[in-house]
Every structure is written in structure tokens, then in C-alpha cells.
Scaffold this active site. Structure first.
Site, PDB file in Angstrom:
ATOM      1  N   HIS A 299      13.857  77.490  83.808  1.00 30.74           N
ATOM      2  CA  HIS A 299      14.959  77.927  82.957  1.00 30.74           C
ATOM      3  C   HIS A 299      15.809  76.724  82.563  1.00 30.74           C
ATOM      4  CE1 HIS A 299      16.833  77.732  86.911  1.00 30.74           C
ATOM      5  NE2 HIS A 299      17.986  77.564  86.277  1.00 30.74           N
TER       6      HIS A 299
ATOM      7  N   HIS B 138      17.764  70.525  80.038  1.00 29.54           N
ATOM      8  CA  HIS B 138      16.558  70.093  80.725  1.00 29.54           C
ATOM      9  C   HIS B 138      16.030  71.232  81.589  1.00 29.54           C
ATOM     10  CE1 HIS B 138      19.885  69.361  83.551  1.00 29.54           C
ATOM     11  NE2 HIS B 138      19.022  69.792  84.450  1.00 29.54           N
TER      12      HIS B 138
END
Length: 193
Positions: free
Chosen positions: A126, A42
């Protein structure tokens, strides 16, 4: 409960990344890293930490408003890097400004709901794929440079971010080597509606 706001990539994007990660896990020294599970991949937008039940209704209201203010936008998993020799990550291409705006709104929503938020740092989207096994007292000898280098040319297919999710993190059982946190979507709101 331990909560964070996130964007979850679709299964097709996850499958593309999983193929690249499989190749990375075949590199020498890869068994010295803790690889994250694909079910947990995620983009964290805002980390809320431990949140009480009493705060949830206001947090839901604030996140629903945040989602409403942002339009769906296009992204792709692309490139990668490392944070020192601690974390290997995959980045994004596409409308990064829209993702940063959504992250700012998710953080502001948490603050307005009464959650003490850490000092604001610039958002760096990220997706963590691996961590070193080092502890406070023992630094890992595994260099993450070869893993990051093999991500520079990675580019997945484009996909549309359509919702903002509130995710609960269930920590791994203590004393069980290799066990990962488990993530559960508590609520999700469509963007732009």
C-alpha cells in the site's frame, strides 16, 4: 539513521495518482487530514528503524543479493482503502506475488545484516496518501470511508518495477505543524542483475 527498503513508483504513475488525490482533497473534511507529499510516495518493503553506520555495508550486500534474485515485474497503482479511520491508502494490481517476494527478501536481508526486525506479518502493499490528525488522547472525527470509496475505481497505467531502493527518513522538525518527513534514497539496486 532511520531506514527502510522500498519500491518507488515512476513519475508518470505518481502524476496520475496526484490528479486523483487532488480531487480527494476537495472533499468536505479533507483539511482535517494530513496528506502525504507526492515526493514521499512509496511502497515500503521492509522497515529497519534506526540503523548504525557499522551495519550499512552488510545491509547493502544483503539488499544487492535480494535485488539480484528478483526479476523486474509489472504493477499499476490501483484501488485503495483505509486502515480503520487512521490511514487512507492506494493499492496495486499486477504481479503482487513478485512484490511480496521482494518484500520478504528485503526483510530477510535486514535480519541477516543484524537488524532486529518486528514479528513478520503478511505483506500488504500500500502507498499511504493521508492520515488522520488524531493523537493518543484525541481521536479524529473525520471518517475515511468517503476517501477510500472514491479510490475503488482508480487504476493507473502499468509500469515496471526495476529496482529496490534503500531510503532514509528524515523526521520533520518538532513543533512545526504540517511538516512532513523527508525521504532520501541512500542506495538502489537493479532487479535481476
Amino acid at each position: 539513521m532511520r531506514l527502510f527498503a522500498a519500491v518507488l513508483p515512476p513519475e508518470a504513475a505518481v502524476a496520475e495518482l496526484a490528479a486523483r488525490v487532488k480531487a480527494l482533497r476537495a472533499l468536505p473534511g479533507a483539511d482535517g487530514l494530513r496528506w502525504t507529499e507526492r515526493e514521499g510516495w512509496h511502497f515500503t518493503l521492509a522497515f529497519y528503524g534506526e540503523v548504525t553506520e557499522e551495519v550499512l555495508p552488510e545491509l547493502h550486500t544483503r539488499l544487492a543479493r535480494a535485488a539480484h534474485r528478483h526479476r523486474p515485474h509489472e504493477l499499476r497503482l490501483a484501488g485503495g482503502g483505509r486502515f480503520d479511520d487512521r490511514v487512507v491508502w492506494v493499492g496495486v494490481d499486477g504481479d503482487g506475488e513478485a512484490l511480496r517476494g521482494l518484500a520478504d527478501s528485503a526483510a530477510a536481508g535486514g535480519r541477516r545484516a543484524g537488524i532486529p526486525m518486528d514479528r513478520h506479518r503478511p505483506y500488504h502493499p500500500h502507498l499511504t496518501i493521508a492520515r488522520t490528525r488524531s493523537t493518543r488522547h484525541h481521536r479524529s472525527a473525520t471518517s475515511l470511508a468517503p476517501y477510500a470509496e472514491r479510490l475503488t475505481d482508480f487504476a493507473g497505467r502499468e509500469w515496471t518495477v526495476r529496482e529496490l531502493s534503500l531510503v532514509r527518513s528524515h523526521p520533520p522538525a518538532p513543533g512545526v505543524p504540517g511538516q512532513q518527513p523527508r525521504y532520501e534514497v541512500v542506495a538502489a539496486w537493479p532487479l535481476g542483475y
